[in-house]
Design a protein around this motif. Structure first.
Motif, PDB file in Angstrom:
ATOM      1  N   LYS A   1       0.905  -1.173   0.140  1.00 29.22           N
ATOM      2  CA  LYS A   1       0.176   0.075  -0.112  1.00 29.22           C
ATOM      3  C   LYS A   1       1.146   1.255  -0.073  1.00 29.22           C
ATOM      4  CE  LYS A   1      -3.688  -0.079   2.561  1.00 29.22           C
ATOM      5  NZ  LYS A   1      -4.645  -0.211   3.761  1.00 29.22           N
ATOM      6  N   TRP A   2       1.232   1.708  -1.212  1.00 31.74           N
ATOM      7  CA  TRP A   2       2.096   2.750  -1.294  1.00 31.74           C
ATOM      8  C   TRP A   2       1.430   4.037  -1.932  1.00 31.74           C
ATOM      9  CZ3 TRP A   2       7.447   0.718  -3.527  1.00 31.74           C
ATOM     10  CH2 TRP A   2       8.149   0.084  -2.426  1.00 31.74           C
ATOM     11  N   TYR A   3       2.159   5.000  -2.077  1.00 30.71           N
ATOM     12  CA  TYR A   3       1.530   6.229  -2.519  1.00 30.71           C
ATOM     13  C   TYR A   3       2.527   6.979  -3.660  1.00 30.71           C
ATOM     14  CZ  TYR A   3      -0.798  10.903  -2.916  1.00 30.71           C
ATOM     15  OH  TYR A   3      -1.007  11.733  -3.287  1.00 30.71           O
ATOM     16  N   ARG A   4       1.774   7.164  -4.878  1.00 30.74           N
ATOM     17  CA  ARG A   4       2.758   7.824  -5.748  1.00 30.74           C
ATOM     18  C   ARG A   4       1.788   9.102  -6.277  1.00 30.74           C
ATOM     19  NH1 ARG A   4       6.205   5.216  -4.062  1.00 30.74           N
ATOM     20  NH2 ARG A   4       7.497   3.812  -5.074  1.00 30.74           N
ATOM     21  N   THR A   5       2.480  10.212  -6.413  1.00 31.52           N
ATOM     22  CA  THR A   5       1.705  11.261  -6.897  1.00 31.52           C
ATOM     23  C   THR A   5       1.249  11.205  -8.353  1.00 31.52           C
ATOM     24  OG1 THR A   5       3.548  12.874  -7.295  1.00 31.52           O
ATOM     25  CG2 THR A   5       2.708  12.793  -5.003  1.00 31.52           C
ATOM     26  N   GLN A   6       0.501  12.164  -8.988  1.00 32.29           N
ATOM     27  CA  GLN A   6       0.235  12.309 -10.528  1.00 32.29           C
ATOM     28  C   GLN A   6       1.663  12.599 -10.955  1.00 32.29           C
ATOM     29  OE1 GLN A   6      -2.349  11.046 -12.272  1.00 32.29           O
ATOM     30  NE2 GLN A   6      -1.188  11.495 -14.065  1.00 32.29           N
ATOM     31  N   ALA A   7       2.288  13.657 -10.353  1.00 33.60           N
ATOM     32  CA  ALA A   7       3.663  14.213 -11.104  1.00 33.60           C
ATOM     33  C   ALA A   7       4.494  13.045 -11.302  1.00 33.60           C
ATOM     34  CB  ALA A   7       4.009  15.171 -10.091  1.00 33.60           C
ATOM     35  N   TYR A   8       4.358  11.830 -10.353  1.00 26.63           N
ATOM     36  CA  TYR A   8       5.433  10.840 -10.219  1.00 26.63           C
ATOM     37  C   TYR A   8       4.925  10.168 -11.738  1.00 26.63           C
ATOM     38  CZ  TYR A   8       6.323   5.804 -10.261  1.00 26.63           C
ATOM     39  OH  TYR A   8       7.024   4.438 -10.758  1.00 26.63           O
ATOM     40  N   TYR A   9       3.661  10.041 -12.220  1.00 26.87           N
ATOM     41  CA  TYR A   9       3.543   9.307 -13.295  1.00 26.87           C
ATOM     42  C   TYR A   9       3.847  10.324 -14.462  1.00 26.87           C
ATOM     43  CZ  TYR A   9       1.367   5.558 -10.941  1.00 26.87           C
ATOM     44  OH  TYR A   9       1.402   4.359 -10.146  1.00 26.87           O
ATOM     45  N   ASP A  10       3.589  11.576 -14.300  1.00 24.92           N
ATOM     46  CA  ASP A  10       3.851  12.446 -15.486  1.00 24.92           C
ATOM     47  C   ASP A  10       5.351  12.879 -15.378  1.00 24.92           C
ATOM     48  OD1 ASP A  10       1.056  12.739 -15.569  1.00 24.92           O
ATOM     49  OD2 ASP A  10       0.811  14.479 -14.535  1.00 24.92           O
ATOM     50  N   SER A  11       6.187  12.102 -14.829  1.00 27.71           N
ATOM     51  CA  SER A  11       7.601  12.582 -14.756  1.00 27.71           C
ATOM     52  C   SER A  11       8.256  11.909 -15.837  1.00 27.71           C
ATOM     53  CB  SER A  11       8.405  12.159 -13.391  1.00 27.71           C
ATOM     54  OG  SER A  11       8.199  10.780 -13.164  1.00 27.71           O
ATOM     55  N   ALA A  12       7.685  10.671 -16.474  1.00 28.62           N
ATOM     56  CA  ALA A  12       8.273  10.177 -17.629  1.00 28.62           C
ATOM     57  C   ALA A  12       7.151   9.526 -18.465  1.00 28.62           C
ATOM     58  CB  ALA A  12       9.342   8.991 -17.350  1.00 28.62           C
ATOM     59  N   ALA A  13       7.131   9.651 -19.765  1.00 29.09           N
ATOM     60  CA  ALA A  13       6.106   9.163 -20.625  1.00 29.09           C
ATOM     61  C   ALA A  13       5.769   7.783 -20.535  1.00 29.09           C
ATOM     62  CB  ALA A  13       6.338   9.408 -22.132  1.00 29.09           C
ATOM     63  N   TRP A  14       6.784   6.716 -20.189  1.00 30.90           N
ATOM     64  CA  TRP A  14       6.442   5.396 -20.157  1.00 30.90           C
ATOM     65  C   TRP A  14       5.728   5.004 -18.893  1.00 30.90           C
ATOM     66  CZ3 TRP A  14       8.700   1.973 -16.396  1.00 30.90           C
ATOM     67  CH2 TRP A  14       9.634   2.612 -15.603  1.00 30.90           C
ATOM     68  N   ARG A  15       5.703   5.821 -17.662  1.00 33.57           N
ATOM     69  CA  ARG A  15       4.925   5.575 -16.469  1.00 33.57           C
ATOM     70  C   ARG A  15       3.674   5.304 -16.577  1.00 33.57           C
ATOM     71  NH1 ARG A  15       9.334   5.689 -13.169  1.00 33.57           N
ATOM     72  NH2 ARG A  15      10.849   7.275 -13.029  1.00 33.57           N
ATOM     73  N   GLY A  16       3.264   4.181 -16.055  1.00 36.86           N
ATOM     74  CA  GLY A  16       1.653   3.915 -16.052  1.00 36.86           C
ATOM     75  C   GLY A  16       1.163   3.424 -17.483  1.00 36.86           C
TER      76      GLY A  16
ATOM     77  N   ASP B   1      15.349  -5.659  14.633  1.00 37.59           N
ATOM     78  CA  ASP B   1      15.889  -4.511  15.054  1.00 37.59           C
ATOM     79  C   ASP B   1      17.222  -4.167  14.104  1.00 37.59           C
ATOM     80  OD1 ASP B   1      15.930  -6.306  18.182  1.00 37.59           O
ATOM     81  OD2 ASP B   1      14.702  -4.558  17.377  1.00 37.59           O
ATOM     82  N   SER B   2      17.517  -5.091  13.101  1.00 37.45           N
ATOM     83  CA  SER B   2      18.433  -4.817  12.202  1.00 37.45           C
ATOM     84  C   SER B   2      18.000  -3.890  11.142  1.00 37.45           C
ATOM     85  CB  SER B   2      19.188  -5.867  11.611  1.00 37.45           C
ATOM     86  OG  SER B   2      18.127  -6.786  11.010  1.00 37.45           O
ATOM     87  N   ALA B   3      18.698  -3.093  10.500  1.00 34.62           N
ATOM     88  CA  ALA B   3      18.749  -2.161   9.629  1.00 34.62           C
ATOM     89  C   ALA B   3      18.377  -2.820   8.374  1.00 34.62           C
ATOM     90  CB  ALA B   3      19.831  -1.213   9.347  1.00 34.62           C
ATOM     91  N   ALA B   4      17.231  -2.724   7.688  1.00 29.48           N
ATOM     92  CA  ALA B   4      16.858  -3.448   6.549  1.00 29.48           C
ATOM     93  C   ALA B   4      15.842  -2.723   5.664  1.00 29.48           C
ATOM     94  CB  ALA B   4      16.431  -4.942   6.647  1.00 29.48           C
ATOM     95  N   GLY B   5      15.769  -2.859   4.395  1.00 27.25           N
ATOM     96  CA  GLY B   5      14.391  -2.539   3.638  1.00 27.25           C
ATOM     97  C   GLY B   5      14.756  -1.082   3.549  1.00 27.25           C
ATOM     98  N   ASP B   6      13.727  -0.490   2.743  1.00 24.89           N
ATOM     99  CA  ASP B   6      13.592   0.970   2.169  1.00 24.89           C
ATOM    100  C   ASP B   6      12.152   1.368   2.630  1.00 24.89           C
ATOM    101  OD1 ASP B   6      13.491   0.379  -1.177  1.00 24.89           O
ATOM    102  OD2 ASP B   6      12.815  -0.983   0.613  1.00 24.89           O
ATOM    103  N   PRO B   7      11.898   1.781   3.770  1.00 23.16           N
ATOM    104  CA  PRO B   7      10.376   1.920   4.209  1.00 23.16           C
ATOM    105  C   PRO B   7      10.141   3.306   3.463  1.00 23.16           C
ATOM    106  CG  PRO B   7      11.837   2.185   6.144  1.00 23.16           C
ATOM    107  CD  PRO B   7      12.489   1.298   5.130  1.00 23.16           C
ATOM    108  N   SER B   8      10.838   4.304   3.352  1.00 20.47           N
ATOM    109  CA  SER B   8      10.416   5.489   2.647  1.00 20.47           C
ATOM    110  C   SER B   8      10.103   5.309   1.142  1.00 20.47           C
ATOM    111  CB  SER B   8      11.689   6.501   2.823  1.00 20.47           C
ATOM    112  OG  SER B   8      12.857   6.249   2.578  1.00 20.47           O
ATOM    113  N   ALA B   9      10.468   4.179   0.435  1.00 16.87           N
ATOM    114  CA  ALA B   9       9.978   3.896  -0.785  1.00 16.87           C
ATOM    115  C   ALA B   9       8.564   3.956  -0.779  1.00 16.87           C
ATOM    116  CB  ALA B   9      10.744   2.678  -1.389  1.00 16.87           C
ATOM    117  N   ALA B  10       7.974   3.786   0.310  1.00 16.20           N
ATOM    118  CA  ALA B  10       6.337   3.900   0.171  1.00 16.20           C
ATOM    119  C   ALA B  10       5.890   5.044  -0.300  1.00 16.20           C
ATOM    120  CB  ALA B  10       5.708   3.709   1.795  1.00 16.20           C
TER     121      ALA B  10
END
Ligand SMILES: NC(=O)c1ccc[n+]([C@@H]2O[C@H](COP(=O)([O-])OP(=O)(O)OC[C@H]3O[C@@H](n4cnc5c(N)ncnc54)[C@H](O)[C@@H]3O)[C@@H](O)[C@H]2O)c1
Length: 349
Positions: free
Chosen positions: A158-173, A281-290
């Protein structure tokens, strides 16, 4: 070669956009790897990237592939071009690191897998979260049958992408070059679900495009019946503000393990161990990619690149093979087909 001498492997990157920077960082983390050259159809982007990462910018793919000091090529172009670029690189004798998804059609995936096999080069499809500590631990528990017989598997993005993300390159979406939330973002945990639960036999799904102006779906929901008899769910969305951790929940007759962003956050096993695991407890993953597509941790990519180099050295299959990439793509395409037809889709085995 003298004993102990470190052989440095030369890498090239094709496509110098968002994910290419993570590949450059991952290569830099490996003691036996060096980024030699990059190329991009946007030559200015390639030049700027090369300057930032201290490597050469080649004017086109042919020049990059002609370099004898490039042994491995990272394919970081839009998803619908992975096979086109990868097949050329395989024919030039380069080992392949192909970003996820392997491509957007099974025909393209098969062309790529066949080309790598014909050329005798190694092929790995990026699924970096298989190398997150929590996933390594979960897979060990599954291999030890600590969860008993598998009953239920749930994969949620369950992530969030703005419309600007999709508009940032013609291939997206777009259907032809990207696919939607499941093909681009959900694919990671689809691969993990398949890896943990085994092959699916049937998929039923509903997809919709509700919060973005894009051709493909921004929300997908699927029910899965696995060949083992276990059942599962897949959920993927880029419309879930502000973005939440990716979750994998695996339940067997002897307990449940819950992973969030590559960490085990809950482990309840009838054999005794309960509560968060040490790896929580160990550092892993990339939570902010959400919420931020560029916020990917390079460590797991580096582990996958290291696995590819070891596979080349030892002649084994990479941990995430072309076939694994195809398996994840097959599930995603079955989700899309089920949503389109309103019918369950059976997967051949
Ligand atoms: N593993 C991950 O976590 C992760 C994260 C983001 C993206 N990705 C994947 O990486 C790939 C690229 O995504 P991105 O966000 O970096 O895209 P992007 O649009 O930022 O970058 C793609 C680059 O490829 C270039 N390009 C296009 N066609 C080309 C060609 N024929 N030859 C050479 N260069 C070409 C473009 O000019 C652009 O610079 C996608 O397949 C995406 O799914 C993976």
């Amino acid at each position: 070669m003298d004993g102990g001498e470190l052989v440095t492997r030369g890498f090239g990157i094709v496509g110098t956009g968002v994910i290419a920077a993570i590949h450059a960082d991952a290569i830099a983390l490996l003691p036996d790897a060096r980024l030699v050259a990059v190329t991009d159809v946007a030559t200015g982007a390639a030049a700027a990237f090369a300057a930032a990462h201290g490597c050469a910018a080649e004017p086109d793919l042919g020049s990059l592939l002609a370099r004898r000091d490039v042994e491995v090529v990272c394919v970081c172009v839009p998803s619908g071009l992975h096979a086109v670029v990868g097949v050329q690189a395989a024919k030039a004798g380069k080992h392949l690191v192909v970003e996820k998804p392997i491509d957007v059609s099974l025909e393209a995936a098969d062309r790529l897998i066949d080309a790598a096999q014909a050329a005798g080069v190694a092929l790995t499809v990026i699924s970096q979260h298989r190398f997150d500590p929590g996933l390594i631990e979960l897979k060990r528990l599954l291999d030890d049958r600590a969860l008993g017989r598998l009953v239920l598997g749930e994969a949620s993005t369950k992530w969030y992408r703005t419309q600007a993300y999709y508009d940032s390159a013609a291939w997206r979406g777009t259907d032809a070059m990207d696919g939607g939330s499941l093909m681009n973002q959900g694919v990671h945990y689809v691969d993990l679900l398949r890896w943990c639960m085994g092959p699916p036999a049937e998929v039923s799904a509903v997809c919709s495009t509700q919060a973005h102006q894009i051709e493909a779906e921004d929300t997908a929901l699927a029910l899965v019946r696995f060949a083992s008899g276990a059942v599962g769910t897949i959920l993927s969305s880029t419309a879930a503000f502000p973005g939440f951790p990716q979750r994998l929940e695996i339940t067997g007759t002897e307990g449940t393990v819950i992973v969030e962003d590559g960490r085990i956050v809950r482990r309840a096993l009838s054999g005794g161990s309960a509560g968060p695991a040490a790896s929580a407890d160990s550092a892993a993953g990339d939570p902010s990619a959400a919420a931020d597509p560029a916020a990917v941790d390079a460590a797991s990519h580096a582990a996958q690149l290291a696995d590819l180099l070891d596979a080349v050295d030892t002649g084994r299959e990479p941990a995430v093979s072309g076939r694994s990439g195809r398996d994840a793509l097959e599930i995603i395409l079955a989700v899309y087909e089920s949503s389109r037809t309103g019918r369950p889709v059976r997967l051949a085995r």
